[in-house]
Design a protein around this motif. Structure first.
Motif, PDB file in Angstrom:
ATOM      1  N   PRO A 229       0.529  -1.059   0.035  1.00 56.26           N
ATOM      2  CA  PRO A 229      -0.222  -0.550  -0.106  1.00 56.26           C
ATOM      3  C   PRO A 229       1.145   1.451  -0.235  1.00 56.26           C
ATOM      4  N   MET A 230       1.705   1.228   0.585  1.00 56.52           N
ATOM      5  CA  MET A 230       3.158   2.363   0.285  1.00 56.52           C
ATOM      6  C   MET A 230       2.882   3.686  -1.139  1.00 56.52           C
ATOM      7  N   ASP A 231       3.483   2.248  -2.075  1.00 55.73           N
ATOM      8  CA  ASP A 231       3.429   2.469  -3.884  1.00 55.73           C
ATOM      9  C   ASP A 231       1.903   3.756  -3.320  1.00 55.73           C
ATOM     10  N   VAL A 232       0.565   3.927  -3.441  1.00 58.07           N
ATOM     11  CA  VAL A 232      -0.593   4.023  -3.130  1.00 58.07           C
ATOM     12  C   VAL A 232      -0.043   5.982  -2.284  1.00 58.07           C
ATOM     13  N   VAL A 233       0.432   5.749  -1.462  1.00 56.53           N
ATOM     14  CA  VAL A 233       0.936   6.456  -0.434  1.00 56.53           C
ATOM     15  C   VAL A 233       1.707   7.616  -1.254  1.00 56.53           C
ATOM     16  N   LYS A 234       2.964   6.650  -1.806  1.00 55.79           N
ATOM     17  CA  LYS A 234       4.384   7.842  -2.762  1.00 55.79           C
ATOM     18  C   LYS A 234       3.060   8.706  -3.829  1.00 55.79           C
ATOM     19  N   SER A 235       2.536   7.606  -4.372  1.00 60.17           N
ATOM     20  CA  SER A 235       1.735   7.861  -5.471  1.00 60.17           C
ATOM     21  C   SER A 235       1.185  10.163  -5.516  1.00 60.17           C
TER      22      SER A 235
ATOM     23  N   GLY B 123      10.538  -1.382  -1.701  1.00 58.90           N
ATOM     24  CA  GLY B 123       9.766   0.526  -2.171  1.00 58.90           C
ATOM     25  C   GLY B 123      10.429   0.895  -0.399  1.00 58.90           C
ATOM     26  N   GLY B 124      11.280   0.889  -0.137  1.00 52.33           N
ATOM     27  CA  GLY B 124      11.212   1.724   1.174  1.00 52.33           C
ATOM     28  C   GLY B 124      11.004   0.578   2.972  1.00 52.33           C
ATOM     29  N   TRP B 125      11.452   1.369   3.810  1.00 54.27           N
ATOM     30  CA  TRP B 125      10.906  -0.129   4.898  1.00 54.27           C
ATOM     31  C   TRP B 125      10.770   1.371   6.409  1.00 54.27           C
ATOM     32  N   TRP B 126       9.920   1.029   6.909  1.00 52.85           N
ATOM     33  CA  TRP B 126       9.987   1.453   8.100  1.00 52.85           C
ATOM     34  C   TRP B 126      12.016   2.018   9.409  1.00 52.85           C
ATOM     35  N   ASN B 127      11.466   3.388   9.641  1.00 53.02           N
ATOM     36  CA  ASN B 127      12.599   3.433  10.703  1.00 53.02           C
ATOM     37  C   ASN B 127      12.229   4.101  11.711  1.00 53.02           C
TER      38      ASN B 127
ATOM     39  N   ASN C 164       6.070  10.672   6.471  1.00 55.41           N
ATOM     40  CA  ASN C 164       4.202   9.708   6.654  1.00 55.41           C
ATOM     41  C   ASN C 164       4.966   8.521   7.889  1.00 55.41           C
ATOM     42  N   PHE C 165       3.748   8.818   9.172  1.00 58.14           N
ATOM     43  CA  PHE C 165       4.116   8.457  10.575  1.00 58.14           C
ATOM     44  C   PHE C 165       2.949   7.352  10.540  1.00 58.14           C
ATOM     45  N   ALA C 166       3.561   6.609  11.529  1.00 58.11           N
ATOM     46  CA  ALA C 166       3.055   5.752  12.038  1.00 58.11           C
ATOM     47  C   ALA C 166       3.446   5.282  13.511  1.00 58.11           C
ATOM     48  N   LEU C 167       2.707   4.476  13.910  1.00 60.76           N
ATOM     49  CA  LEU C 167       3.221   3.235  15.713  1.00 60.76           C
ATOM     50  C   LEU C 167       3.349   2.186  15.151  1.00 60.76           C
ATOM     51  N   LEU C 168       4.565   1.114  15.132  1.00 61.55           N
ATOM     52  CA  LEU C 168       4.713   0.042  15.238  1.00 61.55           C
ATOM     53  C   LEU C 168       4.770  -0.700  16.565  1.00 61.55           C
TER      54      LEU C 168
END
Length: 1111
Positions: free
Chosen positions: A543-549, A715-719, A742-746
């Motif tokens: 889904p992060m591909d959609v977020v990037k677009s 396509g990236g990863w969480w950091n 783009n932020f989130a809680l892991l």
């Protein structure tokens, strides 16, 4: 998908039928069912191109047709040649259609691949073979792997100081003259940065060049129009060109460049890197006259004088070239990239003479040159080969060239499988798309340049939305999701040029495009498709591909979206988008954005830019702030092993078993645009997440962001770099990050090793144990002082250990109350660290002292005690001081008063403790060995009949006794802490052994200590002796406890050896009262006394032994 009803469907159908009638080719060309959604794009793209630009026609670009057999040809005879070569790991696709570098890179991303870099040998060999088979010899675009994609960076890294000239409005006489001779110029480029005075509305001259034979030779002028824009125009050879180029009269700095060359008379005006106006041909074709004068801020009505039409504001960074710069040069100069090649005049105040009213000022300008993706040198191209090695060069990024797209072999084969499946068995969604597009259409050519403007992209998005609504019950298939992700990627990179229709409708069309884009994206990331991502994981990155677009689309379109409004909101079931715009000024308030409201209207997902950060933007010279905020509510996958995120667990105390890390919240983001430039600043956000459930699963939130550059293949990863937890509450967590993305809680998922009842029981047991231990330690210390235990180094060490451990236990009992106050909790943490370290340091001293008793050490007692004090108190103070100095910000844990176990700070306690336990374990082993050896020697002295029975008992007791005595003071019971995570039983054992450590010390070193018991016995005997003296009045009594003096009834005894003492003679009938005390045994192992009456006969012989080292 609300808002797209039957009217929209009718409009889409009418548009396609109109396009069909305009072409008139449906019956004359072969028809084919579209393989994918993007095949239909070719039809509308070509027709819309014809409708919007009929004079251009429908041209098929192909620089070089293949002359040899090809490995694999994608498409049919009507399509552009796209040739694919497969290696063991790579799929290389040659797109023989010429595009600019940025469009080529965009096309490859739309194909879910990337522009080839040729940095690996296998990829180079495949590219060489592919080019040889196709016979293509022209240069092709390739990606430079050393250049990462541009990202927002900190403001401090994007500014440069400039010396500027201030032209005040109070005087019309201000000017500055360039002190240098000018030759005749066949080409010229002049670039300057200006800050216009917003209060001046008349015509102003930025610079004017006058020659002796002609005054209006070359000039740049500006004036303010009715809409508040500053219009620019040039004068060349006396010809005044029209006012067309413009920039807003916003008080901000703007970069302006004017270029001209005699060949063809081509001229252009650039503003902030964009070409705003251009033309060719002048009335006179000649060079610009030499020997002229260049004046800043005034128009020269005569050569070097008679100034009119003054400029008011600030001017800096004036540079002149004797060439006509290209667009790529202007872009680089706008970003402050220095260009010294062929520069004729470079900005230097020493080479300027100015009027007295013109003042020199220092300004700070936004200069992101080092972070721009496109540089003045150009973009990388493959020019040819030499000995099987590629030859690279740099070319103007705007030149159209062929290119190669590269992807993994696995991804290409999966994409081909999806395409074949759609061709043979179209899904319900694709079938409806064909129905909306009049069932079948001729495919004119699948060109990568097919999405040339927003009108084309908007038309296809419109059809997609209609098809999604009509097939809502059937739902999307994984192949449909791939096609839509490709469409979103291509649409996001569409150039932001105006629509072909009326300009007054462009704002509505842009907003419509954005709404259509969000609607399609929402359908792809819907929770209904959560399980379908697994089927296409080889093709897309999730889904992060959609977020990037979406990020790309919003960043590029936001200036035009906000051209007529300050606030825009687009809301769909899974996505909420909000764009806010404000003018920066003193006192500008911070702005916050929240996700959709919940039923309880509490604990919303929110993100905000702190007020101080916005004020910093204003202080740094920015005038307009645009915040692009998005919220995604359905990106949270189900928890399964394939969704696990690799991350080091943060809970390491052994109380919980780490299961994995998952995305545990919505995704929220903020993009900050200052004067339409992307900048990075700190943000604060709050997100909801799961809480601990009754089954014993524990969730520990970690603040993170999606880093698109961390793992390019995925396509990236969480950091988590630059992010930290501010506070953890029930059901939500507040975070702070020093950048925007783009932020989130892991959520780190743990299985609780102990139930809540066990946790509560352990806490209560710890509190009780600490209280009992504290009492035991206090009683032991009081006994050592009150009963007069003889002073010795061993007793002193015991006392210091008791003091350190008592204070540590007291602080531990009070730490829960201090946790409510941040400052108090920090102080308690530091004191706990200090006194627990002191406790272990004195436990180490206990071990060293015991070793000195077992192994001979030639150190005097005074020197030895000084060393012990340095170890016991000096070393802990040093460790705590250094730890605070190095990591004061990461010193304390978040939720309780103790060291932070999530950082390396905890090793400032664990490291020394492990060292102390290791040393004391060696000491204990040595003591046991000595004790066992002594027990064996005693056993051999026994009679043979009882030796075997006594030997087993003595050996067992020889091992058990020192272990029981020494374990508390040596701290070896803390070794159980290593095994706490194995079982709750071990946790109880650890608590009992260590929380009750003070009680053990009281029992072993007070109650059952022979020295303490003897001291108490002596006190009792003293009292009996005093009572007896009061009754019978004995001859003498010695009360001293220190000197080895003996009181005698009649005459002092004489020391003798057992061998020479006499035993004959009757005892005297005279009664003698005798008290003997000798406690000052130093080097002698024993002292012998003989007592004789007056007759000289020995009556009593006493032998005193030195006390054992173990007591």
């Amino acid at each position: 998908m609300g808002g797209w009803g039957s009217e929209g469907k009718q409009e889409a159908g009418d548009r396609l039928r109109l396009l069909d009638r305009r072409t008139g080719i449906a019956g004359s060309l072969p028809v084919r069912t579209p393989d994918t959604l993007l095949d239909m794009l070719d039809i509308e793209a070509e027709i819309l191109d014809e409708e919007s630009a009929p004079d251009l026609g429908l041209n098929v670009l192909c620089d070089s047709e293949p002359t040899h057999a090809v490995p694999d040809r994608v498409g049919d005879s009507h399509e552009q040649p796209r040739l694919v070569h497969l290696t063991s790991h790579w799929a290389l696709q040659l797109v023989n259609d010429s595009l600019a570098f940025s469009r080529a890179d965009s096309f490859c991303r739309g194909q879910l691949s990337s522009l080839a870099s040729l940095d690996q040998s296998e990829e180079r060999e495949g590219a060489l073979e592919l080019l040889q088979q196709t016979g293509l010899h022209s240069p092709i675009w390739v990606r430079d792997p050393s250049k990462a994609a541009s990202q927002p960076v900190a403001l401090s890294k994007q500014y440069l100081h400039f010396s500027a000239l201030y032209f005040p409005k109070e005087s019309r006489e201000g000017f500055a003259r360039v002190i240098m001779p000018f030759p005749a110029l066949s080409s010229v480029s002049v670039c300057v940065r200006v800050q216009w005075n917003q209060e001046w509305n008349e015509v102003s001259t930025i610079f004017s060049y006058a020659a002796p034979v002609f005054t209006n030779e070359f000039q740049l002028r500006g004036q303010v129009d009715m809409q508040g824009r500053i219009l620019l125009a040039t004068i060349i050879h006396g010809k005044h060109l029209p006012y067309k180029a413009s920039f807003p009269n916003d008080g901000a700095w703007h970069h302006i460049c004017v270029t001209w060359r005699r060949n063809g008379g081509h001229w252009a005006i650039y503003v902030d890197g964009d070409r705003k106006d251009m033309g060719s041909g002048t009335d006179i074709s000649r060079d610009i006259y030499g020997d002229g004068i260049l004046i800043l801020g005034q128009d020269q009505d005569s050569f070097g004088g008679n100034f009119t039409e003054p400029f008011f504001g600030n001017i800096t960074d004036l540079n002149v070239w004797n060439i006509s710069l290209e667009t790529r040069h202007i872009l680089a100069l706008n970003a402050c990239t220095p260009m010294t090649q062929e520069v004729f005049f470079s900005w230097n105040l020493d080479h300027l003479s100015s009027h007295s009213v013109v003042k020199e000022v220092q300004v700070l300008l936004f200069c992101p040159a080092m972070h721009q993706q496109m540089e003045v040198q150009g973009c990388r191209t493959l020019q040819g080969w030499s000995d099987q090695l590629p030859l690279f060069n740099l070319t103007d990024c705007s030149h159209p060239l062929p290119f190669i797209c590269s992807s993994s072999r696995e991804r290409y084969l999966k994409m081909k499988q999806i395409s074949d499946s759609q061709n043979s068995h179209p899904t319900a969604f694709m079938s409806h798309m064909m129905k909306l597009s009049n069932k079948t259409q001729a495919v004119l050519g699948q060109q990568p340049s097919r999405l040339g403007n927003l009108a084309q992209a908007s038309a296809l998005l419109d059809i997609s939305v209609q098809a999604l609504e009509d097939t809502q019950q059937e739902g999307l298939q994984p192949t449909d999701m791939v096609s839509l992700i490709q469409l979103l990627s291509l649409a996001a990179d569409v150039p932001t040029q105006p629509f072909a229709d009326a300009a007054n409708h462009s704002q509505d069309n842009i907003q419509e495009f954005s709404q259509l884009f969000v609607s399609v994206a929402d359908s792809v990331i819907s929770e209904d498709n959560a399980l379908k991502w697994q089927a296409i994981k080889e093709v897309v990155n999730g889904p992060m591909d959609v977020v990037k677009s979406i990020d790309c689309m919003l960043t590029s379109l936001s200036p035009r979206l906000m051209a007529e409004t300050d606030h825009l909101t687009i809301h769909s079931p899974n996505i909420k988008l909000e764009v806010q715009q404000q003018r920066l000024q003193d006192g500008s308030r911070g702005s916050s954005f929240c996700g959709p409201e919940t039923e309880k209207h509490t604990n919303l997902d929110c993100i905000s830019v702190p007020h101080q950060k916005i004020q910093d933007l204003h202080n740094n010279g920015f005038h307009k702030l645009t915040l692009v905020n998005t919220w995604y509510g359905s990106l949270r996958p189900l928890f399964n092993p394939e969704n696990n995120i690799s991350m080091v667990p943060t809970v390491t105390d052994g109380s919980q078993r780490y299961l994995g890390t998952v995305l545990g919240s919505s995704v929220i983001s903020t993009t900050v645009l200052a004067d339409d430039q992307t900048v990075s600043t700190a943000v604060r956000f709050k997100l909801q997440h799961k809480v601990q459930n009754p089954t014993g699963t524990v969730y520990d939130p970690v603040c993170a962001f999606w880093d698109f550059d961390l793992n390019l293949e995925a396509g990236g990863w969480w950091n988590t770099k630059g992010c930290e937890v501010v506070s953890k509450q029930y059901g939500y967590t507040v975070c702070y990050c020093n950048h925007t993305t783009n932020f989130a809680l892991l959520l780190q998922v743990y299985e609780a090793q102990r139930s809540l009842e066990n946790e509560k029981a352990l806490q209560v047991l710890t509190f009780i144990g600490c209280g009992v231990s504290l009492c035991g330690l206090l009683f032991t210390f009081i006994l050592f002082i009150a009963v007069g235990v003889p002073k010795s180094d061993r007793t002193t060490v015991h006392k210091n250990l008791i003091v350190a451990l008592s204070i540590a236990e007291l602080l531990l009992m009070c730490s829960d109350w201090a946790s409510a106050n941040e400052a108090a909790c920090f102080v308690v943490t530091a004191l706990l660290h200090l006194f627990f370290m002191a406790s272990f340091a004195w436990m180490l001293v206990e071990g060293l002292l015991l070793w000195s008793k077992v192994v001979s050490v030639n150190i005097s007692e005074d020197r030895r005690m000084k060393l012990y004090y340095i170890i016991g108190w000096g070393l802990p103070v040093l460790i705590v001081g250094v730890t605070l100095a190095v990591s004061v910000d990461k010193y304390k844990a978040d939720n309780h008063c103790w060291l932070n176990v999530k950082t390396d700070t905890i090793w400032a306690f664990v490291g020394p403790v492990i060292f102390v336990l290791a040393v004391n374990a060696v000491v204990l082993c040595r003591v046991v060995m000595v004790t066992v050896s002594s027990a064996r020697r005693r056993a051999k002295m026994l009679s043979p009949s009882s030796a075997s029975k006594m030997q087993t008992f003595d050996l067992t007791w020889a091992v058990t006794r020192p272990v029981l005595i020494l374990l508390p003071v040596l701290g070896l019971t803390w070794l159980c802490g290593v095994l706490v995570h194995l079982s709750v039983v071990v946790a109880y054992v650890f608590i009992i052994l260590n929380a009750f450590q003070g009680l053990y010390i009281f029992l072993v070193y007070a109650v059952y200590n022979s020295e303490v018991r003897n001291a108490i016995k002596r006190i009792k005997e003293k009292r009996k002796a005093l009572s007896f003296t009061n009754c019978s009045q004995p001859t003498s009594f010695l009360p001293s406890q220190r000197a080895p003096i003996t009181s005698w009834g009649r005459s002092p005894p004489t020391a003798s050896s057992p061998e020479t003492s006499e035993t004959s003679g009757p005892p005297s009938s005279t009664s003698t009262s005798l008290v003997i005390k000798n406690e000052s045994f130093r080097k002698e192992s024993f002292v012998n006394f003989s007592i004789k009456p007056a007759s000289g006969n020995q009556v009593v012989q006493l032998i005193g032994f030195k006390p054992s080292a173990l007591q």
